[in-house]
Enzyme design. Structure first.
Site, PDB file in Angstrom:
ATOM      1  NE  ARG A 285      43.018  30.528  74.073  1.00  0.00           N
ATOM      2  CZ  ARG A 285      43.804  31.533  73.703  1.00  0.00           C
ATOM      3  NH1 ARG A 285      43.255  32.697  73.335  1.00  0.00           N
ATOM      4  NH2 ARG A 285      45.112  31.399  73.709  1.00  0.00           N
ATOM      5  CD  GLU A 314      38.983  30.675  67.473  1.00  0.00           C
ATOM      6  OE1 GLU A 314      40.174  30.537  67.127  1.00  0.00           O
ATOM      7  OE2 GLU A 314      38.625  31.459  68.357  1.00  0.00           O
ATOM      8  CG  HIS A 333      41.632  33.983  67.545  1.00  0.00           C
ATOM      9  ND1 HIS A 333      41.487  32.781  68.189  1.00  0.00           N
ATOM     10  CD2 HIS A 333      42.495  34.713  68.306  1.00  0.00           C
ATOM     11  CE1 HIS A 333      42.236  32.773  69.298  1.00  0.00           C
ATOM     12  NE2 HIS A 333      42.857  33.933  69.376  1.00  0.00           N
TER      13      HIS A 333
END
Length: 371
Positions: A285, A314, A333
């Site tokens: 994370r 993000e 990601h």
């Protein structure tokens, strides 16, 4: 804990009367949350919410609905909150203790999403005649692969090497000639013989450790709970407190759960404690790392590089300061691969549930048999 009641013709409750089976979720992991919504979806809005989980991939609506054949709301699916009445317990990180098993007389199956057996009392499950299934997750394997990918890309300066070849650094060559490292890259390295420090030795961390050892790396780990000595020996890892691990590791790879604490796991103090020239990889994370401190450490040359698949914000904004650094590898990601692969995991879980409700052994990932 959330449970679902499922009327199923193959299951007869111990107390007689209406045949009802309940599927209880022991933790609200994002994948389990989607599975619960899938089981209870009735309206178009419900189905849209389930489909949104798989974005940006587009899921086939018919394939999505087929996964729960035999477990439809028409079969009696209702939201419940009575774990001790459960017929099936589904979990990812929750614990199934002897006490929980003893207080759940209707229980037929404990289903973990993940291959680890930690936190499930297998002896008690055998004693109570409860099946246990632990399903390996392809998405976690891909995350581990991606962590290794980022380590290799940093050690071998892959992004810069690729860019320099594309822009034609080094001029024109002669056919058949050998011009080793014609772009003049410095600081090239590899993984063999280097020390990897894994922060958070959960399932992904274990998968990374296995792969890192295949590359000839020494593996340290820091974890909230230390593993038993036998498990450490099996994985070939050495325990260190986080502060010590940071001073010893040539590469630090983060696999700790995302924290809700205000302070990141790696702030200025922790990053300053890392070995000069060390590499940092984060596939967990973004909020685990103080990005301001990380940027300063990279620009000043105290750290050798960073591989980031997860980010504080993000999507990462276009033209972000990290994008200009040659010692940083950025991916959007994607370490876990396509979300559509999760459908395969769901299909296996639902198949196991159907077998449990029919009084049969789970065909997938069986660890403990009731018979």
């Amino acid at each position: 804990m959330t449970a679902l009641s499922v009327s199923h013709p193959g299951f007869r409750g111990d107390r007689g009367g209406e045949e009802v089976a309940r599927v209880a979720f022991l933790d609200d992991d994002h994948v389990l949350h989607m599975i619960r919504r899938l089981l209870t979806a009735r309206t178009d809005a419900d189905w849209a919410a389930v489909s949104a989980f798989f974005a940006p991939d587009v899921v086939d609506p018919d394939a999505l609905r087929r996964t729960r054949t035999g477990l439809e709301p028409a079969d009696g699916v209702d939201a419940e909150s009575v774990p001790t009445e459960a017929t099936v317990l589904v979990l990812r990180r929750g614990e199934v203790t002897r006490g929980l098993l003893a207080s759940s007389p209707r229980l037929r199956l404990v289903q973990r999403l993940g291959r680890r057996r930690d936190g499930i009392d297998l002896d008690a499950a055998r004693e109570h005649g409860v099946e246990v299934s632990c399903l390996a997750r392809p998405s976690l394997m891909r995350t581990a692969e991606h962590a290794i990918l980022l380590m290799l890309a940093l050690a071998k300066r892959l992004p810069l090497a690729d860019r320099m070849v594309r822009v034609g650094v080094g001029g024109l060559g002669t056919a058949g000639a050998v011009a080793y490292n014609w772009v003049g890259l410095t600081g090239l390295g590899g993984l063999a013989g280097r020390t990897l420090g894994i922060v958070g030795l959960g399932e992904v961390g274990e998968l990374v450790a296995e792969r890192a050892r295949a590359f000839g790396m020494r593996v340290l780990y820091a974890n909230v709970v230390r593993l038993p000595p036998g498990r450490e020996a099996e994985l070939g890892v050495e325990h260190r407190p986080l502060a010590t691990l940071l001073t010893e590791a040539d590469v630090v790879s983060l696999h700790a759960p995302g924290t809700t604490a205000r302070a990141p796991l790696l702030g200025r103090v922790e990053l300053a404690a890392m070995r000069p020239g060390a590499l940092l990889v984060n596939t967990s994370r973004g909020r685990l790392v103080d990005e301001d401190a990380l940027y300063d450490a990279l620009v000043e040359g105290r750290l050798g590089g960073a591989g980031l698949d997860v980010h504080l914000v993000e999507p990462r904004p276009a033209g972000d300061r990290f994008c200009a650094l040659d010692n940083v590898v950025l991916t959007p990601h994607i370490a876990g691969g396509s979300r559509l692969d999760v459908l395969d995991e769901v299909a296996l879980i639902f198949d196991n549930i159907r077998h449990a409700l029919a009084g049969e052994a789970p065909p997938h990932g069986r660890v403990v048999g009731a018979g």
